[in-house]
Design an enzyme around this catalytic site. Structure first.
Site: not given
Length: 216
Positions: A28, A79, A83, A174
């Site tokens: 991510d 994503h 964010h 991540h």
């Protein structure tokens, strides 16, 4: 606390008869010019694919990284654009976040096949799930979270992932950080612990008989 009924639509793992011994690596909060290339190098060294949940604003800044990861056999997923916590957004803003991120990805790499969405912070609502369905994206959560973003130590990251490894496990790691932590995003060593841990996790999973794939 009881899990909301709509959360049954968000898979935390994936199993099927044909993929019974598979584990899925996901990343991510990228692409990041410091971290993502290093992650890609480790994946290439071990010849395993992964799924990258990309933030649209970062994709616009670094389209070459999206092109590279697709060229190297990885999948790109949505994503959102900036964010946000989607639980605080109205339905129109949720749709815009998803649509703009999708457009950024396909503009960067028309060959990219975007099939999945992960909500920022793993915060799902009925509006988010509805928007995901309308966008033709499968909602994806995770089953293994070593909280590598908090830099808990390489051993902790490795141990947490291996402890949660089972057929169909979806591992959350991540390769960047959210826009509200932009100062950290400029640090070259931001994901060094993740990078070192990954180089240990992959062979350890293989030694346990798991195959590593990108999300189906």
């Amino acid at each position: 606390m009881k899990r909301p009924a709509y959360m049954s639509e968000v898979p935390v793992n994936h199993t099927s008869g044909q993929e019974a011994r598979c584990v899925y690596l996901t990343f991510d909060d990228g692409p990041n010019p410091f971290c993502t290339p290093q992650i890609l190098d480790v994946l290439a060294e071990h010849r395993v694919p992964a799924t990258f949940f990309a933030i649209g604003s970062y994709v616009k800044d670094h389209p070459e990284l999206i092109r590279r990861l697709v060229a190297e056999g990885h999948d790109v997923a949505n994503h959102t654009m900036t964010h946000p916590d989607l639980a605080t957004c109205d339905p129109k803003d949720v749709k815009r976040e998803i649509d703009e991120a999708h457009q950024a990805i396909v503009s960067a790499c028309p060959q990219a096949l975007v099939r999945h969405l992960r909500a920022p912070y793993g915060v799902w609502t009925e509006d988010v799930l509805s928007a995901s369905v309308r966008a033709g994206l499968g909602a994806v959560h995770w089953s293994a979270d070593p909280r590598d973003w908090s830099c808990p130590g390489v051993d902790v990251i490795v141990d947490e992932v291996l402890a949660a490894a089972r057929p169909g496990a979806i591992v959350l790691l991540h390769d960047g950080c959210p826009p509200d932590e932009v100062e950290q995003c400029s640090l070259a060593g931001l994901r060094d612990q993740t990078l070192i841990a990954l180089s240990r996790i992959i062979p350890a999973l293989h030694s346990r008989g798991f195959e590593i794939r990108s999300l189906p």
